[in-house]
Design a protein around this motif. Structure first.
Motif, PDB file in Angstrom:
ATOM      1  N   ARG A 168       0.842  -1.219   0.000  1.00 19.26           N
ATOM      2  CA  ARG A 168       0.000   0.000   0.000  1.00 19.26           C
ATOM      3  C   ARG A 168       0.866   1.255   0.000  1.00 19.26           C
ATOM      4  NH1 ARG A 168      -2.892  -0.549   5.224  1.00 19.26           N
ATOM      5  NH2 ARG A 168      -3.712   1.521   4.766  1.00 19.26           N
ATOM      6  N   SER A 183      -5.732  -2.790   9.121  1.00 19.73           N
ATOM      7  CA  SER A 183      -4.288  -2.906   9.325  1.00 19.73           C
ATOM      8  C   SER A 183      -3.948  -2.714  10.805  1.00 19.73           C
ATOM      9  CB  SER A 183      -3.595  -1.838   8.464  1.00 19.73           C
ATOM     10  OG  SER A 183      -2.252  -1.712   8.801  1.00 19.73           O
ATOM     11  N   LYS A 187      -3.386  -6.054  14.009  1.00 18.20           N
ATOM     12  CA  LYS A 187      -2.178  -6.165  14.853  1.00 18.20           C
ATOM     13  C   LYS A 187      -2.534  -6.010  16.327  1.00 18.20           C
ATOM     14  CE  LYS A 187      -0.292  -3.034  12.221  1.00 18.20           C
ATOM     15  NZ  LYS A 187       0.259  -2.281  11.113  1.00 18.20           N
ATOM     16  N   PHE A 207      -2.381  10.892   8.893  1.00 17.25           N
ATOM     17  CA  PHE A 207      -3.035  10.278   7.720  1.00 17.25           C
ATOM     18  C   PHE A 207      -4.376  10.946   7.460  1.00 17.25           C
ATOM     19  CE2 PHE A 207      -0.587   6.427   9.037  1.00 17.25           C
ATOM     20  CZ  PHE A 207       0.158   6.342   7.884  1.00 17.25           C
TER      21      PHE A 207
HETATM   22  N1  URA Z   1      -0.615   2.362  10.634  1.00 20.11           N
HETATM   23  C1  URA Z   1      -0.791   1.067  10.302  1.00 20.11           C
HETATM   24  O1  URA Z   1      -0.296   0.168  10.974  1.00 20.11           O
HETATM   25  N2  URA Z   1      -1.516   0.790   9.195  1.00 20.11           N
HETATM   26  C2  URA Z   1      -2.077   1.729   8.413  1.00 20.11           C
HETATM   27  O2  URA Z   1      -2.717   1.415   7.441  1.00 20.11           O
HETATM   28  C3  URA Z   1      -1.882   3.079   8.767  1.00 20.11           C
HETATM   29  C4  URA Z   1      -1.151   3.359   9.906  1.00 20.11           C
END
Ligand code: URA
Length: 440
Positions: A168, A183, A187, A207
């Motif tokens: 990405r 994403s 995690k 972002f």
């Molecule tokens: N941090 C992440 O781990 N994934 C993303 O898509 C954006 C920020």
């Protein structure tokens, strides 16, 4: 089922089934789906989006693609804090010790990272001797004994996300709500904590550039966390200007120590105390966030948070006296002041450009394996809304490489906007998404 039909169905705006999402994600992770097909798929998702059900499925499929961490050997309610990333964000170094001092076990997994400065691991490793590459058993034992430990993240958590995120990054498909949510949450959910606190940044250095987008991201992540059985709360916070005054690895450690001593800049102190308060609440040590915030303030005032930081440092091989003795941490050789060319008020201080300047000075990596200069970065002397006189120092650029410092100076020379009239300073905490009950 085949990859092309999954790509074309998403391209044409159809909802994908769990099996279709699994087919393409697992195929890409194992290598049977090539980069070019996954890139096309991600671009289709970027433009067409995913609904909630698809986002939940994508998150879960990536979550189970690798190790699921078991933290049950650590006593108490484990709360993970995650920031979507910002310039000068050193809150983990402060919030961890504050929450631990208030009885919340802090078992933090952190990364290094590309970008303007290193990640939490780089910041902590600017403390001579501090080790974050420790065995999982040692990590758990440290948390049980000291209440806090930080371990470097391994590549085995959500490897599907690791591979997809890297793609990405180079295909213009990062800024999509469903892709960011899945994403981050894949995690976080694999990392084994009982509850999750999110700091969703909003502004030029984040972002999410607008409050509306940050709110949508926060809502979606909170919903996914809660529906996976982890109490999740999100704060939406400003990232139009850097957080605090220090940007750079060891510079941020110094600032974190100042905050823990009750002598830090107001913005980072306010945010850290608020985040810690919510962590204390999620960790069931306070009945309401407000009570958690009062406890956090008290832990700074009575010195117990600073003492926890010293315990964290000594537990992982560093010298705790860095909090008291200057000269034990790496310091930069070159320091250049950027001075105001006119009198007035600071009306512009773009977080993204300050981050870039810090990276130019050597504080951050451009490529994954770049060495970073742990003492390089910027120290801001003026922030949005501050008054200055012509000739006042606005910022000090720090580094060890003449050319790098020059590049940083060049950037910083045009970052500060100074005008005759003061403009509105953005609120630091813009919103809270909390679906928990305050009277549990
Ligand atoms: N941090 C992440 O781990 N994934 C993303 O898509 C954006 C920020």
């Amino acid at each position: 089922m085949n990859t092309v039909s999954i790509i074309t169905r998403k391209r044409d705006g159809y909802e994908l089934s769990r099996d279709e999402i699994k087919y393409i994600v697992d195929g890409y992770t194992s290598g049977s789906v090539p980069d070019y097909q996954m890139s096309a798929f991600l671009m289709a998702v970027y433009f067409r989006g995913m609904n909630k059900r698809e986002t939940v499925d994508l998150t879960d499929i990536m979550r189970v693609s690798g190790d699921i961490v078991d933290l049950s050997g650590i006593r108490g309610v484990k709360v993970d804090k995650h920031s979507t990333g910002g310039v000068g964000d050193k809150t983990t170094l402060i919030v961890g010790p504050v929450a631990a001092a208030c009885g919340v076990p802090v078992a933090k997994m952190s990364g290094r990272g590309l970008g303007f400065t290193g990640g939490t691991v780089d910041k902590l490793e600017s403390i001579p001797g501090f080790r974050t590459s420790i065995e999982r058993e040692v990590f758990m034992d440290l948390v049980n004994r000291n209440g806090i430990a930080v371990i470097g993240q391994t590549g085995h958590i959500a490897p599907a996300d690791k591979k997809i995120y890297a793609l990405r990054d180079v295909t213009g498909t990062v800024e999509n709500l469903s892709l960011i949510t899945s994403s981050i949450m894949s995690k976080k959910l694999a990392a084994g904590s009982d509850a999750i606190l999110l700091d969703v940044k909003c502004g030029s250095g984040a972002f999410m550039k607008t409050r509306e987008d940050a709110e949508k991201l926060a809502e979606m992540m909170v919903e996914i966390g809660n529906s996976a059985g982890r109490e999740t709360i999100a704060l939406i916070t400003d990232m139009r200007q850097p957080l605090g005054n220090a940007i750079g690895n060891s510079l941020e450690v110094f600032e974190a120590i100042d905050v823990l001593k009750g002598q830090g800049p107001e913005d980072i102190t306010q945010l850290s105390v608020t985040l810690a308060g919510y962590m204390i609440y999620l960790g069931k040590k306070a009945r309401a966030p407000r009570e958690g915030i009062m406890m956090a303030m008290q832990a700074i005032e009575d010195g117990s948070a600073l003492e926890k930081f010293r315990t964290l440092v000594s537990g992982q091989g560093g010298d705790p006296d860095i909090t008291e003795v200057s000269g034990l941490m790496p310091a930069s050789r070159i320091k250049k002041d950027i001075k105001a060319k006119r009198s007035g008020y600071v009306t512009g201080l773009d977080a993204m450009r300050v981050g870039l300047a810090s990276q130019h000075a050597g504080a951050g990596r451009e490529e994954k394996d770049d060495e970073i200069d742990l003492s390089a970065g910027n120290i801001l002397k003026k922030k949005l809304g501050d008054k200055d006189q012509c000739g006042d120092v606005l910022c000090t650029v720090c580094g060890n490489d003449e050319l790098r410092v020059l590049a940083a100076e060049k950037e910083m020379n045009s970052v500060f906007e100074v005008n005759a009239a003061v403009r509105e300073v953005p609120d630091l905490i813009k919103g809270i998404v909390d679906r928990t009950s305050a009277d549990r």
